[in-house]
Enzyme design. Structure first.
Site, mmCIF file in Angstrom:
data_model
loop_
_atom_site.group_PDB
_atom_site.id
_atom_site.type_symbol
_atom_site.label_atom_id
_atom_site.label_comp_id
_atom_site.label_asym_id
_atom_site.label_seq_id
_atom_site.Cartn_x
_atom_site.Cartn_y
_atom_site.Cartn_z
ATOM 1 N N ASP A 141 0.838 -1.201 0.000
ATOM 2 C CA ASP A 141 0.000 0.000 0.000
ATOM 3 C C ASP A 141 0.871 1.248 0.000
ATOM 4 O O ASP A 141 0.498 2.284 0.533
ATOM 5 C CB ASP A 141 -0.909 -0.021 1.236
ATOM 6 C CG ASP A 141 -2.034 0.995 1.125
ATOM 7 O OD1 ASP A 141 -2.605 1.371 2.173
ATOM 8 O OD2 ASP A 141 -2.327 1.445 -0.004
ATOM 9 N N LYS A 144 2.959 3.425 -5.683
ATOM 10 C CA LYS A 144 2.371 2.436 -6.600
ATOM 11 C C LYS A 144 3.392 1.939 -7.624
ATOM 12 O O LYS A 144 3.297 0.825 -8.087
ATOM 13 C CB LYS A 144 1.143 3.035 -7.293
ATOM 14 C CG LYS A 144 0.114 3.612 -6.294
ATOM 15 C CD LYS A 144 -0.175 2.675 -5.112
ATOM 16 C CE LYS A 144 -0.808 3.388 -3.948
ATOM 17 N NZ LYS A 144 -0.792 2.585 -2.694
ATOM 18 N N ASP A 169 -3.172 -3.102 -2.507
ATOM 19 C CA ASP A 169 -4.227 -2.085 -2.570
ATOM 20 C C ASP A 169 -4.051 -1.242 -3.834
ATOM 21 O O ASP A 169 -2.955 -1.160 -4.402
ATOM 22 C CB ASP A 169 -4.154 -1.176 -1.331
ATOM 23 C CG ASP A 169 -5.369 -0.248 -1.228
ATOM 24 O OD1 ASP A 169 -5.243 0.817 -0.622
ATOM 25 O OD2 ASP A 169 -6.437 -0.596 -1.784
ATOM 26 N N ASN A 170 -5.136 -0.609 -4.299
ATOM 27 C CA ASN A 170 -5.096 0.416 -5.356
ATOM 28 C C ASN A 170 -4.644 -0.083 -6.726
ATOM 29 O O ASN A 170 -4.027 0.677 -7.489
ATOM 30 C CB ASN A 170 -4.165 1.566 -4.937
ATOM 31 C CG ASN A 170 -4.464 2.086 -3.574
ATOM 32 O OD1 ASN A 170 -3.608 2.040 -2.687
ATOM 33 N ND2 ASN A 170 -5.676 2.590 -3.377
ATOM 34 N N GLU A 199 -11.429 4.021 -1.394
ATOM 35 C CA GLU A 199 -11.906 4.307 -0.038
ATOM 36 C C GLU A 199 -12.820 5.550 0.005
ATOM 37 O O GLU A 199 -12.508 6.586 -0.552
ATOM 38 C CB GLU A 199 -10.736 4.491 0.941
ATOM 39 C CG GLU A 199 -9.623 5.392 0.497
ATOM 40 C CD GLU A 199 -8.504 4.648 -0.215
ATOM 41 O OE1 GLU A 199 -8.764 3.583 -0.800
ATOM 42 O OE2 GLU A 199 -7.379 5.151 -0.223
HETATM 43 O O1 LIG Z 1 -0.307 6.987 -2.708
HETATM 44 C C1 LIG Z 1 -0.946 6.217 -1.991
HETATM 45 N N1 LIG Z 1 -0.349 5.507 -1.038
HETATM 46 C C2 LIG Z 1 1.102 5.572 -0.892
HETATM 47 C C3 LIG Z 1 1.595 6.744 -0.052
HETATM 48 C C4 LIG Z 1 2.701 6.243 0.817
HETATM 49 C C5 LIG Z 1 4.086 6.577 0.399
HETATM 50 C C6 LIG Z 1 5.063 5.602 0.887
HETATM 51 C C7 LIG Z 1 6.192 5.244 0.242
HETATM 52 C C8 LIG Z 1 6.969 4.277 0.921
HETATM 53 C C9 LIG Z 1 8.204 3.709 0.547
HETATM 54 N N2 LIG Z 1 8.827 2.800 1.324
HETATM 55 C C10 LIG Z 1 8.272 2.401 2.480
HETATM 56 C C11 LIG Z 1 7.065 2.931 2.914
HETATM 57 C C12 LIG Z 1 6.421 3.870 2.110
HETATM 58 S S1 LIG Z 1 4.931 4.731 2.366
HETATM 59 C C13 LIG Z 1 -2.435 6.102 -2.143
HETATM 60 C C14 LIG Z 1 -3.099 7.092 -2.893
HETATM 61 C C15 LIG Z 1 -4.490 7.030 -3.052
HETATM 62 C C16 LIG Z 1 -5.192 8.046 -3.859
HETATM 63 C C17 LIG Z 1 -4.824 9.398 -3.773
HETATM 64 C C18 LIG Z 1 -5.477 10.348 -4.518
HETATM 65 C C19 LIG Z 1 -6.529 9.980 -5.363
HETATM 66 F F1 LIG Z 1 -7.184 10.916 -6.068
HETATM 67 C C20 LIG Z 1 -6.920 8.653 -5.452
HETATM 68 C C21 LIG Z 1 -6.245 7.684 -4.704
HETATM 69 C C22 LIG Z 1 -5.224 6.007 -2.448
HETATM 70 C C23 LIG Z 1 -4.562 5.029 -1.706
HETATM 71 O O2 LIG Z 1 -5.251 4.013 -1.102
HETATM 72 C C24 LIG Z 1 -3.182 5.065 -1.551
HETATM 73 O O3 LIG Z 1 -2.571 4.061 -0.845
HETATM 74 MG MG LIG Z 2 -3.963 2.468 -0.529
#
Ligand SMILES: O=C(NCCCCc1cc2cnccc2s1)c1cc(-c2ccc(F)cc2)cc(O)c1O
Ligand SMILES: [Mg+2]
Length: 214
Positions: A141, A144, A169-170, A199
Site C-alpha cells: 500500500d 504504486k 491495494d489500489n 476508499e
Molecule cells: O499513494 C498512496 N499511497 C502511498 C503513499 C505512501 C508513500 C510511501 C512510500 C513508501 C516507501 N517505502 C516504504 C514505505 C512507504 S509509504 C495512495 C493514494 C491514493 C489516492 C490518492 C489520490 C486519489 F485521487 C486517489 C487515490 C489512495 C490510496 O489508497 C493510496 O494508498
Molecule cells: Mg492504498
C-alpha cells in the site's frame, strides 16, 4: 500553526474511540474520512476484504508497505494470532509519528514494529535486522510504482515462500499496471482480483491477492 490532516485524524480517534478497542479506532477513522476529510486509508469496504484474507491466512509474519496513519495496521494486527508479528514500513516521518499513536490507542503495539524508511532500503535488511525468515502475508500500500520492483526484491531476498500471500491495494486507482501484468502473467503467482471501490468513494478500485508458488 495549522494542524495536518493526519493530526486531525488522530484527534478524531482520541476523541471518539475507546483506548484498547481496535474496532472503535477503525470506526472513528472511517467516520472522520466519510464525514469530515477524505484520507488514503484502505477504508471500510476494502478493509473487509483485507480482514477476510488475514483471517483466512492467519499469518505468523506480516509485512505492510505503507503505514500512513496506521488504519490497516490496526485492522491487520487486531486479527493476528497470538505471538504473530507485523512489520510496517512508513517513509514519511510525520505519518509515522501519527501512526504510532493510533496503533497505541488501539492497544495493538505489542504486535507491531513500525520502521521508518524506504522499502528498497529495508527489504534487503529484513532477515538480519528483524530475524525474519519469510513473510506469510505482505500488504502492499505504498508508492504504486514500487509494488513491482519491491516484489522482485522480496523474491530475490528469499522473503517469500511457497504459499506466501501478496495483497495489493489500489491496483485500479491510482493503479499499478506493471505489477498487475506481472502477477497475473507470471507462472510463479496465482492471482485473484477483488473488485471494490476507492476508499470512501464510488470510484472503482480493488485488491489483488497473489499466492507465490515458489
Ligand atoms: O499513494 C498512496 N499511497 C502511498 C503513499 C505512501 C508513500 C510511501 C512510500 C513508501 C516507501 N517505502 C516504504 C514505505 C512507504 S509509504 C495512495 C493514494 C491514493 C489516492 C490518492 C489520490 C486519489 F485521487 C486517489 C487515490 C489512495 C490510496 O489508497 C493510496 O494508498
Ligand atoms: Mg492504498
Amino acid at each position: 500553526t495549522q494542524s495536518t490532516r493526519p493530526q486531525r485524524l488522530l484527534g478524531a480517534v482520541q476523541k471518539n474511540a475507546t483506548r484498547g478497542h481496535p474496532r472503535s479506532v477503525i470506526q472513528a477513522i472511517d467516520h472522520f474520512c466519510r464525514n469530515k476529510e477524505w484520507a488514503m486509508n484502505v477504508g471500510d469496504e476494502k478493509g473487509c476484504i483485507l480482514d477476510s484474507v488475514v483471517s483466512e491466512v492467519s499469518p505468523a509474519t506480516v509485512l505492510e508497505l505503507g503505514t500512513y496513519c496506521g488504519y490497516s495496521t490496526v485492522r491487520i494486527a487486531s486479527r493476528l494470532p497470538p505471538h504473530a508479528k507485523l512489520i510496517t514500513l512508513e517513509f514519511n516521518p510525520e505519518f509515522a509519528v501519527i501512526a504510532r499513536q493510533v496503533i497505541a490507542w488501539a492497544g495493538v503495539e505489542d504486535k507491531v514494529q513500525l520502521v521508518e524508511g524506504a522499502s528498497g532500503d529495508w527489504i534487503p535488511r529484513m532477515k538480519e535486522q528483524f530475524g525474519v525468515k519469510t513473510f506469510d502475508l505482505v500488504f502492499l500500500d505504498h508508492w504504486k510504482d514500487r509494488y513491482l520492483p519491491d516484489t522482485k526484491l522480496m523474491e530475490e531476498c528469499g522473503l517469500l515462500r511457497k504459499g506466501s500471500i501478496l495483497l495489493a491495494d489500489n491496483v485500479i486507482c491510482p493503479g499499478t499496471p506493471d505489477y498487475l501484468e506481472y502477477v497475473r502473467n507470471s507462472p510463479r503467482y496465482e492471482s485473484q482480483y477483488f473488485k471494490s471501490h476507492l476508499e470512501y468513494t464510488k470510484v472503482e478500485d480493488g485488491l489483488e491477492k497473489s499466492v507465490f508458488l515458489g
